[in-house]
Design a protein around this motif. Structure first.
Motif, PDB file in Angstrom:
ATOM      1  N   MET A   1       0.776  -1.766   0.324  1.00 22.47           N
ATOM      2  CA  MET A   1      -0.232   0.060   0.241  1.00 22.47           C
ATOM      3  C   MET A   1       0.962   1.236  -0.250  1.00 22.47           C
ATOM      4  SD  MET A   1      -3.057   0.944   0.139  1.00 22.47           S
ATOM      5  CE  MET A   1      -4.147  -0.566   0.632  1.00 22.47           C
ATOM      6  N   CYS A   2       0.698   2.018  -1.061  1.00 17.25           N
ATOM      7  CA  CYS A   2       1.126   3.488  -1.172  1.00 17.25           C
ATOM      8  C   CYS A   2       0.891   4.465  -1.903  1.00 17.25           C
ATOM      9  CB  CYS A   2       2.733   2.973  -2.390  1.00 17.25           C
ATOM     10  SG  CYS A   2       3.214   1.163  -1.632  1.00 17.25           S
ATOM     11  N   GLY A   3       1.738   5.511  -2.230  1.00 19.37           N
ATOM     12  CA  GLY A   3       1.006   6.459  -3.169  1.00 19.37           C
ATOM     13  C   GLY A   3       1.773   6.435  -3.909  1.00 19.37           C
ATOM     14  N   ILE A   4       0.866   7.098  -5.097  1.00 15.48           N
ATOM     15  CA  ILE A   4       1.486   7.608  -6.276  1.00 15.48           C
ATOM     16  C   ILE A   4       1.195   8.773  -6.958  1.00 15.48           C
ATOM     17  CG2 ILE A   4       1.362   5.129  -7.200  1.00 15.48           C
ATOM     18  CD1 ILE A   4      -1.049   5.652  -9.174  1.00 15.48           C
ATOM     19  N   VAL A   5       2.037   9.448  -7.790  1.00 20.31           N
ATOM     20  CA  VAL A   5       2.137  10.684  -8.397  1.00 20.31           C
ATOM     21  C   VAL A   5       2.564  10.506  -9.994  1.00 20.31           C
ATOM     22  CG1 VAL A   5       1.888  11.892  -6.379  1.00 20.31           C
ATOM     23  CG2 VAL A   5       4.191  11.667  -7.294  1.00 20.31           C
ATOM     24  N   GLY A   6       2.293  11.581 -10.947  1.00 20.14           N
ATOM     25  CA  GLY A   6       3.569  11.580 -12.138  1.00 20.14           C
ATOM     26  C   GLY A   6       2.435  12.636 -13.130  1.00 20.14           C
ATOM     27  N   ILE A   7       3.717  12.845 -13.513  1.00 21.10           N
ATOM     28  CA  ILE A   7       3.108  14.114 -14.606  1.00 21.10           C
ATOM     29  C   ILE A   7       3.951  14.179 -16.152  1.00 21.10           C
ATOM     30  CG2 ILE A   7       3.580  16.895 -15.088  1.00 21.10           C
ATOM     31  CD1 ILE A   7       4.570  16.767 -12.268  1.00 21.10           C
ATOM     32  N   ILE A   8       3.014  13.654 -17.050  1.00 22.08           N
ATOM     33  CA  ILE A   8       3.403  13.479 -18.566  1.00 22.08           C
ATOM     34  C   ILE A   8       2.988  14.148 -19.085  1.00 22.08           C
ATOM     35  CG2 ILE A   8       2.995  12.149 -19.705  1.00 22.08           C
ATOM     36  CD1 ILE A   8       3.704  10.432 -17.240  1.00 22.08           C
ATOM     37  N   GLY A   9       4.987  15.282 -19.440  1.00 19.14           N
ATOM     38  CA  GLY A   9       4.282  16.138 -20.769  1.00 19.14           C
ATOM     39  C   GLY A   9       5.160  17.316 -20.340  1.00 19.14           C
ATOM     40  N   ARG A  10       4.974  18.167 -20.543  1.00 19.55           N
ATOM     41  CA  ARG A  10       6.239  19.398 -20.561  1.00 19.55           C
ATOM     42  C   ARG A  10       6.388  20.209 -19.373  1.00 19.55           C
ATOM     43  NH1 ARG A  10       4.222  24.967 -21.109  1.00 19.55           N
ATOM     44  NH2 ARG A  10       2.279  25.058 -22.371  1.00 19.55           N
ATOM     45  N   ARG A  11       5.252  20.072 -18.669  1.00 20.48           N
ATOM     46  CA  ARG A  11       4.976  20.128 -17.281  1.00 20.48           C
ATOM     47  C   ARG A  11       6.024  19.295 -15.934  1.00 20.48           C
ATOM     48  NH1 ARG A  11       0.975  23.446 -14.326  1.00 20.48           N
ATOM     49  NH2 ARG A  11       2.436  23.580 -13.039  1.00 20.48           N
ATOM     50  N   ALA A  12       6.215  18.228 -16.756  1.00 20.44           N
ATOM     51  CA  ALA A  12       6.737  17.570 -15.506  1.00 20.44           C
ATOM     52  C   ALA A  12       8.669  17.686 -15.129  1.00 20.44           C
ATOM     53  CB  ALA A  12       7.556  15.853 -16.575  1.00 20.44           C
ATOM     54  N   ASN A  13       8.607  17.963 -14.146  1.00 19.02           N
ATOM     55  CA  ASN A  13       9.936  17.709 -13.537  1.00 19.02           C
ATOM     56  C   ASN A  13      10.243  18.385 -11.959  1.00 19.02           C
ATOM     57  OD1 ASN A  13       9.360  20.982 -11.643  1.00 19.02           O
ATOM     58  ND2 ASN A  13       8.512  20.905 -13.108  1.00 19.02           N
ATOM     59  N   GLY A  14      11.518  18.012 -11.578  1.00 18.62           N
ATOM     60  CA  GLY A  14      11.732  17.299 -10.128  1.00 18.62           C
ATOM     61  C   GLY A  14      11.213  18.016  -8.447  1.00 18.62           C
ATOM     62  N   LEU A  15      11.478  18.936  -9.271  1.00 20.84           N
ATOM     63  CA  LEU A  15      10.502  20.278  -7.722  1.00 20.84           C
ATOM     64  C   LEU A  15       9.171  20.142  -7.716  1.00 20.84           C
ATOM     65  CD1 LEU A  15      11.424  22.222  -5.844  1.00 20.84           C
ATOM     66  CD2 LEU A  15      11.411  23.850  -7.910  1.00 20.84           C
ATOM     67  N   THR A  16       8.670  20.313  -8.668  1.00 20.28           N
ATOM     68  CA  THR A  16       6.617  19.349  -8.177  1.00 20.28           C
ATOM     69  C   THR A  16       6.592  18.613  -7.550  1.00 20.28           C
ATOM     70  OG1 THR A  16       6.415  21.122 -10.317  1.00 20.28           O
ATOM     71  CG2 THR A  16       4.649  20.261  -9.937  1.00 20.28           C
ATOM     72  N   LEU A  17       7.262  17.523  -8.604  1.00 20.27           N
ATOM     73  CA  LEU A  17       7.475  16.132  -8.175  1.00 20.27           C
ATOM     74  C   LEU A  17       7.458  15.860  -7.000  1.00 20.27           C
ATOM     75  CD1 LEU A  17       6.096  13.307  -9.757  1.00 20.27           C
ATOM     76  CD2 LEU A  17       8.599  12.721  -9.493  1.00 20.27           C
ATOM     77  N   GLU A  18       8.655  16.620  -5.938  1.00 23.12           N
ATOM     78  CA  GLU A  18       8.819  16.492  -4.928  1.00 23.12           C
ATOM     79  C   GLU A  18       7.809  17.320  -4.105  1.00 23.12           C
ATOM     80  OE1 GLU A  18      10.765  15.358  -0.888  1.00 23.12           O
ATOM     81  OE2 GLU A  18      11.008  14.951  -3.803  1.00 23.12           O
ATOM     82  N   LYS A  19       7.302  18.203  -4.477  1.00 21.97           N
ATOM     83  CA  LYS A  19       6.401  18.844  -3.837  1.00 21.97           C
ATOM     84  C   LYS A  19       4.665  17.582  -3.625  1.00 21.97           C
ATOM     85  CE  LYS A  19       7.099  23.442  -4.761  1.00 21.97           C
ATOM     86  NZ  LYS A  19       6.920  24.489  -5.743  1.00 21.97           N
ATOM     87  N   ARG A 442      -8.381   6.719   3.331  1.00 24.00           N
ATOM     88  CA  ARG A 442      -7.127   8.027   3.380  1.00 24.00           C
ATOM     89  C   ARG A 442      -6.998   8.344   5.246  1.00 24.00           C
ATOM     90  NH1 ARG A 442      -8.340   8.970  -0.518  1.00 24.00           N
ATOM     91  NH2 ARG A 442      -9.336  10.516  -1.542  1.00 24.00           N
ATOM     92  N   VAL A 443      -7.919   7.297   6.291  1.00 22.19           N
ATOM     93  CA  VAL A 443      -8.009   7.457   7.044  1.00 22.19           C
ATOM     94  C   VAL A 443      -7.261   6.523   8.049  1.00 22.19           C
ATOM     95  CG1 VAL A 443     -10.469   8.745   8.144  1.00 22.19           C
ATOM     96  CG2 VAL A 443      -9.847   6.231   7.821  1.00 22.19           C
ATOM     97  N   SER A 444      -6.892   5.353   7.348  1.00 26.24           N
ATOM     98  CA  SER A 444      -5.515   4.117   7.078  1.00 26.24           C
ATOM     99  C   SER A 444      -4.370   4.786   6.709  1.00 26.24           C
ATOM    100  CB  SER A 444      -6.295   2.810   6.358  1.00 26.24           C
ATOM    101  OG  SER A 444      -6.345   3.082   4.727  1.00 26.24           O
ATOM    102  N   MET A 445      -4.473   5.285   5.367  1.00 23.33           N
ATOM    103  CA  MET A 445      -2.887   5.801   5.320  1.00 23.33           C
ATOM    104  C   MET A 445      -2.348   7.389   5.657  1.00 23.33           C
ATOM    105  SD  MET A 445      -3.014   3.347   2.739  1.00 23.33           S
ATOM    106  CE  MET A 445      -0.814   4.148   2.188  1.00 23.33           C
TER     107      MET A 445
END
Length: 564
Positions: A1-19, A442-445
């Motif tokens: 059990m985890c959390g996933i995030v992603g950005i596909i396209g020209r707005r993909a960058n490490g700083l936004t991903l980290e936030k 939400r309450v479990s995670m």
């Protein structure tokens, strides 16, 4: 059990991903991983280690051939069986279900989805075709939120992660109007925020060259309809075996497993199924329950009776009225949408205690009432989703007419000829299960714990759902066959708590102990453009003076105020 995030396209960058990753770090406190190709793709993962605790199973996880990259939230319960099938084609380097999932996709493509027994939300990036493939489990146990903004696709396990990416945060007024006038929490594809959608349960998504395609991969209606004329020789034994297997699969874990317990039938049979299979080690399996020190609602007495002589350690989690203001504010921020009131806060205490005890996985009985037609209104004509209330729980008159007019009558699809089946279908896919799964995820995670629901095993739900009415309701008894099965496992001396729609004194607390807090929060709405100040005050005062059969409207207003 985890959390996933992603950005596909020209707005993909490490700083936004980290936030985005930091905003949902509670989902996966064990490891945070990322993969970034600026202006092209950024994938991130918050890991809660459950299966294969080694660093080799960290994500984003790359296939051995290097072509595919996956971020995955959930569990594939039958991963061992699938791994046995795939061993002839692949060399496995980990003991994780993540690697099994990825190789299953390589072997069978999108057809792999129908082979999975689990709860999942995942995204796979194909480095050759430059295409994203994402999918969500049959009932939507695991979340997948997404938005297309400035020619890029953003996705995440929680709304707050999307807000951290810089997406506009604008309330969807039509849905808020539906919520305040009808108690509607939205369709399976929408959220309470403009421009942010959900991938619908049982669907997959493909994204390439700035184009999105969404396809239904799980057809519940077709599957159930094919079972109408199917009858096992011994229905009782067949369903019992399904339940035993569902529990067995959900005990697969490399960390301690416990379970939530109330005093009712669902918890009692879950307890019996666990003890039947794990009788030699069951005394090491901890149980958790919440209470409020109010005998009108608490089920502690029945829980203790049920557990007597079984040896399970019991953890009693107390929620007090004076804790509500702080906990409700924090929960509103976490949920980022309306949530189920004080019962949700009480349930959160269970996961908090489990986390403190080092129990990372909990089972509960969610889904039994919907499959077995266990709610009282299934035997009545109204089909109301607010139980135990004779007057309307919604106060449309406190809203300004132009805002209330944004609400449209909610019409649910009715794919079956049988009215009972249509009510059950509504609750499974549109009302009770979707919102309960969201609250509970939400309450479990929040506390870094994983919730598993054996009674939502798709094999069990499909078969039980397809049975004739007299399997579910017979001689005035609901969940009839389930009760017959329970008799084979439960001591005849076990007394079950009476079925009640509420398990916390929400009505009383909001009217008395928390009156000052309620007044302060609702006062924020008096100048809000959606509300008529005079009518709002009048309804609130009527509640405080004793017109408190339902507290739902009071909670609606408080919940909205907490989100403003």
């Amino acid at each position: 059990m985890c959390g996933i995030v992603g950005i596909i396209g020209r707005r993909a960058n490490g700083l936004t991903l980290e936030k985005m990753l930091q905003a949902q770090k509670h989902r996966g406190p064990d490891f945070t991983g990322s993969y970034v190709e600026s202006n092209r793709i950024a994938l991130g993962h918050n890991r809660l280690s459950i299966i294969d605790l080694s660093s080799g199973a960290n994500q984003p996880f790359k296939s051995a051939c290097g072509r595919y990259l996956i971020v995955f939230n959930g569990e594939i319960y039958n991963y061992l069986e699938l791994k046995s099938e795939l061993k002839a084609h692949y060399v496995f380097t980990t003991a994780s279900d993540t690697e099994v999932l990825l190789n299953a996709y390589k072997q069978w493509g999108k057809e792999c989805l129908s082979r999975f027994n689990g709860m999942f939300s995942f995204a796979i990036w194909d480095t050759v075709q430059n295409k994203l493939f994402a999918a969500r489990d049959r009932f939507g146990v695991k979340p997948f939120y997404y938005s297309i903004f400035e020619d890029s696709l953003f996705f995440a396990s929680e709304l707050n992660s999307l807000f951290e990416s810089g997406l506009p945060k604008e309330m969807k007024m039509g849905l808020w109007a539906d919520f305040l006038t009808q108690g509607h929490y939205g369709s399976p594809t929408e959220t309470f925020w403009n421009g942010i959608n959900q991938l619908q349960p049982g669907h997959y998504l493909e994204y390439a060259q700035e184009k999105i395609k969404i396809v239904k991969w799980y057809d519940f209606v077709e599957n159930v309809s094919s079972l109408f004329e199917v009858s096992q020789k011994n229905e009782e034994a067949y369903i019992t075996d399904l339940m035993l297997d569902a529990v067995k699969l959900r005990f697969r874990s490399d960390v301690p497993v416990g379970f939530n317990v109330s005093g009712g039938l669902d918890s009692s049979i879950l307890l019996a199924l666990i003890d039947h299979q794990y009788q030699h080690s069951s005394k090491d399996i901890e149980t958790f329950t919440f209470y409020t020190n109010d005998d009108r609602y608490d089920e502690i007495y029945w829980v203790e009776q049920m557990l007597q002589g079984r040896g399970h350690p019991i953890n009693k989690c107390l929620l007090s009225a004076n804790e509500i203001p702080e906990k409700a504010s924090a929960m509103a921020l976490l949920q980022a949408e309306p949530f189920g009131g004080i019962p949700t806060l009480a349930y959160s205490e269970v996961f908090k205690r489990a986390s403190e005890k080092g129990v990372k996985v909990l089972l509960d009985g969610q889904g039994s009432d919907e499959a077995w037609a266990g709610y009282d209104y299934y035997t009545k004509s109204s089909g109301s989703v607010i139980q135990g209330v004779t007057q309307s729980p919604f106060k449309k008159e406190v809203l300004r007419p132009e805002f209330a007019a944004l609400s449209e009558k909610i019409v649910y699809e009715q794919p079956f000829e049988d009215s009972l089946l249509n009510l059950q279908f509504r609750d499974l896919f549109h009302t009770k299960i979707p919102r309960a799964l969201r609250f509970n995820d939400r309450v479990s995670m929040l506390h870094g714990t994983e919730l598993r629901e054996p009674f939502l095993d798709y094999r069990l739900v499909e078969y039980v759902f397809s049975r004739p009415t007299n399997f579910k309701i017979k001689d005035g008894r609901q969940k009839w066959l389930l009760r017959e099965i329970a008799n084979n496992f439960l001591n005849k001396e076990v007394a079950l708590a009476p079925k009640r729609p509420l398990q916390t004194p929400q009505r009383e607390w909001l009217a008395v102990e928390l009156q000052d807090w309620v007044r302060a929060e609702v006062a924020k709405l008096e100048t809000h453009e959606w509300f008529d100040k005079k009518a709002l005050r009048a309804e609130m005062e009527a509640y405080f003076k004793g017109n408190s059969e339902s507290s739902f409207h009071i909670w609606q207003w408080v919940n909205l105020a907490l989100l403003l």
